[in-house]
Structure formats: C-alpha cells, structure tokens
Design a protein around this motif. Structure first.
Motif, PDB file in Angstrom:
ATOM      1  N   ALA A 241       0.818  -1.211   0.000  1.00 42.74           N
ATOM      2  CA  ALA A 241       0.000   0.000   0.000  1.00 42.74           C
ATOM      3  C   ALA A 241       0.852   1.262   0.000  1.00 42.74           C
ATOM      4  O   ALA A 241       0.458   2.290  -0.558  1.00 42.74           O
ATOM      5  N   ILE A 242       2.046   1.194   0.610  1.00 43.31           N
ATOM      6  CA  ILE A 242       2.909   2.383   0.661  1.00 43.31           C
ATOM      7  C   ILE A 242       4.123   2.241  -0.258  1.00 43.31           C
ATOM      8  O   ILE A 242       5.110   2.950  -0.114  1.00 43.31           O
ATOM      9  N   ALA A 243       4.032   1.330  -1.228  1.00 40.89           N
ATOM     10  CA  ALA A 243       5.060   1.167  -2.261  1.00 40.89           C
ATOM     11  C   ALA A 243       6.428   0.807  -1.689  1.00 40.89           C
ATOM     12  O   ALA A 243       7.443   1.379  -2.065  1.00 40.89           O
ATOM     13  N   ARG A 244       6.452  -0.177  -0.780  1.00 42.09           N
ATOM     14  CA  ARG A 244       7.722  -0.642  -0.220  1.00 42.09           C
ATOM     15  C   ARG A 244       7.963  -2.111  -0.608  1.00 42.09           C
ATOM     16  O   ARG A 244       8.381  -2.924   0.200  1.00 42.09           O
ATOM     17  N   GLN A 245       7.700  -2.426  -1.864  1.00 45.63           N
ATOM     18  CA  GLN A 245       7.879  -3.789  -2.352  1.00 45.63           C
ATOM     19  C   GLN A 245       9.302  -4.295  -2.187  1.00 45.63           C
ATOM     20  O   GLN A 245       9.527  -5.499  -2.068  1.00 45.63           O
ATOM     21  N   LYS A 246      10.264  -3.389  -2.202  1.00 48.68           N
ATOM     22  CA  LYS A 246      11.669  -3.796  -2.125  1.00 48.68           C
ATOM     23  C   LYS A 246      11.973  -4.549  -0.826  1.00 48.68           C
ATOM     24  O   LYS A 246      12.974  -5.254  -0.736  1.00 48.68           O
ATOM     25  N   LEU A 247      11.094  -4.424   0.169  1.00 50.00           N
ATOM     26  CA  LEU A 247      11.293  -5.117   1.436  1.00 50.00           C
ATOM     27  C   LEU A 247      10.752  -6.543   1.411  1.00 50.00           C
ATOM     28  O   LEU A 247      10.946  -7.297   2.372  1.00 50.00           O
ATOM     29  N   LEU A 248      10.084  -6.922   0.321  1.00 52.76           N
ATOM     30  CA  LEU A 248       9.519  -8.256   0.200  1.00 52.76           C
ATOM     31  C   LEU A 248      10.343  -9.079  -0.782  1.00 52.76           C
ATOM     32  O   LEU A 248      10.346  -8.792  -1.980  1.00 52.76           O
ATOM     33  N   ARG A 249      11.032 -10.090  -0.297  1.00 53.80           N
ATOM     34  CA  ARG A 249      11.838 -10.898  -1.198  1.00 53.80           C
ATOM     35  C   ARG A 249      10.963 -11.716  -2.140  1.00 53.80           C
ATOM     36  O   ARG A 249      11.426 -12.181  -3.185  1.00 53.80           O
ATOM     37  N   GLU A 250       9.678 -11.898  -1.794  1.00 57.14           N
ATOM     38  CA  GLU A 250       8.772 -12.658  -2.664  1.00 57.14           C
ATOM     39  C   GLU A 250       8.305 -11.860  -3.877  1.00 57.14           C
ATOM     40  O   GLU A 250       7.703 -12.410  -4.794  1.00 57.14           O
ATOM     41  N   TYR A 251       8.562 -10.547  -3.869  1.00 57.45           N
ATOM     42  CA  TYR A 251       8.068  -9.677  -4.951  1.00 57.45           C
ATOM     43  C   TYR A 251       9.159  -9.463  -5.993  1.00 57.45           C
ATOM     44  O   TYR A 251      10.303  -9.167  -5.668  1.00 57.45           O
TER      45      TYR A 251
END
Length: 316
Positions: A241-251
């Motif tokens: 929701a806050i555009a922090r995908q870089k913190l998800l290794r699954e993304y």
C-alpha cells in the motif's frame, strides 16, 4: 448526432450513483449532450461502441463502468474514437486516480469543462481491454469477494478491498503454478499467489502494486508475488500500500511490452481486468500505445516513481 454522450451506471457504488442522475442531466441540459442511463451489464459497452464520430463520451460510475465504456470505445477506429471523460462514482476509482480526476460531481465536472485531452496507453488481454490493471491469482479472488461484499453495505475503496483480502487470505489463500514469458524471452515456471500486469500504479482502491508504472510510456509494469505465508501477507499488504515492495523478497517486478501466461495443467484460473473477473487457461497480454485520449486536468502529467527505490527487476 450529439457532441457528447454521457453514460451513467445507476448501480455503481451500491446504487449511490442513481442519485446523481438528475444532477448530471441538469449539468448537461444546456449543452449538445445526450444523457443515457444503462439498463443492464455491458450496456455501457454497447452505448460507447455506437459513439463513432462523437467528440467525447463521458462515463459516470466506478472502474467497472469506465472499463465497459473503454471496451466499447476501443471497438471504434482510432480516427473516429471519441475522447473519454470521467465522473468517478465508484468504490475504488483507480482509473480516475490514474488520470488525476478528483472524485465527487462538483470537483470532476470542472475537469470536463476546462481539462485537456491526454493520450494514454491501453492494455489488452485476450479479447478484452483494460486501462489500469490485469492480474491472475489472489487479487482476482479478492475482487470476486469484493463483488460479493458490494451487495451489502461493507464500505468502499481501500477499506472494502482490505476486508475482502483478509477474508480471502485466511480462508482461500493458495499458490498457483504459472508459466510466464515476457516479450520474446524464454518461458519459465513460477509458484505464485498473484501475477499483476498494470498500466497504472494502483488497484483495489489504492494498493500501489506496481508504483513505477507510467500510463503513456508504451510499456506494461508486471510483477509476481511468490508463495507467501498467511501471517506474512498481513505484513506485505501495508508494504504494498505504501510502495515498499523492495522489502519483500517474494516480490519481483519489471517492464515489458507483452506477457504470456498459461497454466501447466491447462486448468482455467481466475483473473481480473479493471475489476471485472473472468477465467482462462491462457492469457496473452499486450499494450496499445497512445490508443485512447482522456480528458484530464490541465497540467496533469505522467505518473512517476516516488523517491523510494523501485523493486528488484524494475527500472529506476
């Protein structure tokens, strides 16, 4: 032939849009405009498809209504295709958000008076067009649950999407096996909970699934989220929701012009395009650059990345 055709879906936003019919008719009473109220699903598509040569077609409703209108407009040759105007009156309004159009009749109508046409890309999946998003997997299941909730007063926008997401995640979360090929690259197998290919940055009333996407660069933004545990999904949602995908290794996300998706067992899977659900065992997704003009606020520019580093695999 009128210069403007206004298409109103009275059922949008739990039927709230029906209350706007008289006001919309009043606003266009002294103009060369025809105001039409839809009577059934896909009626907006028929009305839009019959609008060749009209200067502009205005959709009054939510993302589903706008998507129906766009699918009708895309059936018209480009040199006769009307510009699209939007008065957003839906639950999510992601398409209006992408175009910089404010919600509310009093704020959106001045855009139609003083706005300017801007060319946008249009996505295509199999035989249907999408303006903002296409996805396979969990998100499509969430959209289906959202449609169920819309039959009852369960809120709207992001809150409605989150409620449907939590319900789906705890009772129907499962990964799916997809074979995915981007552009002319070799295909590879993926175990994912969702695969989202978008022209815009958000879906679900504001979830910033592909925050670097730009709607007029001739490219699609595509991402996958690998199999993820239920509890971690509760952490993943606010990060998306806050555009922090870089913190998800699954993304993982990237740009492309085409995406070829199929299921190895040839079993259809559920998908959504701008909030409309369907199923297939194969999806051929592409982009049509500059295919549709939309009336936007003067000075509205392309969507841009925020200062946050973009996810792995995405351009900076």
């Amino acid at each position: 032939m009128p210069a403007t055709r206004v298409i109103i879906n009275p059922n949008a936003q739990h039927g709230v849009t029906s209350r706007l019919i008289d006001a919309v008719r009043g606003l266009f009473a002294e103009t060369d405009a025809e105001v039409v109220v839809t009577e059934a699903p896909r009626h907006a598509t028929e009305l839009a498809r019959e609008s060749a040569g009209i200067s502009r077609v205005i959709a009054v409703g939510g993302d589903g209504t706008i998507s129906e209108v766009i699918n009708g407009l895309m059936g018209i040759e480009q040199d006769a295709r009307p510009a699209l105007g939007i008065i957003p009156s839906g639950s999510g309004n992601d398409i209006a958000r992408l175009c910089g159009i404010p919600t509310g009749l009093s704020r959106a109508f001045p855009v139609l008076q003083n706005g300017v046409p801007r060319s946008f890309d249009v996505g295509i999946c199999n035989d249907r067009f999408f303006f903002s998003s296409f996805s396979v997997g969990l998100d499509a299941l969430v959209v289906a649950k959202t449609i169920e909730y819309k039959e009852r007063p369960h809120g709207s926008g992001l809150a409605l999407y989150v409620r449907a997401l939590l319900s789906t995640a705890f009772f129907n979360l499962h990964s799916i096996r997809l074979i995915i090929a981007y552009d002319d690259e070799p295909a590879s197998g993926h175990e994912v909970i969702l695969c989202a290919t978008t022209n815009g940055t958000t879906y679900g009333g504001g979830i910033r699934i592909n925050p670097w996407a730009e709607p007029d660069d001739g490219l699609l933004a595509s991402s996958v989220v690998a199999d993820i545990k239920k509890l971690k999904l509760l952490i993943a949602l606010p990060l998306l929701a806050i555009a922090r995908q870089k913190l998800l290794r699954e993304y993982q996300g990237r740009d492309c012009r085409t995406v070829h998706i199929s299921t190895p067992d040839r079993v259809p899977v559920i998908a959504q395009a701008d909030g409309e659900i369907f199923s297939a065992e194969r999806f051929e997704v592409g982009i049509l650059p500059g295919a549709l003009r939309v009336i936007v606020p003067a000075g509205h520019g392309a969507a841009s990345c925020d200062a946050t580093p973009v996810p792995r695999g995405c351009r900076s």
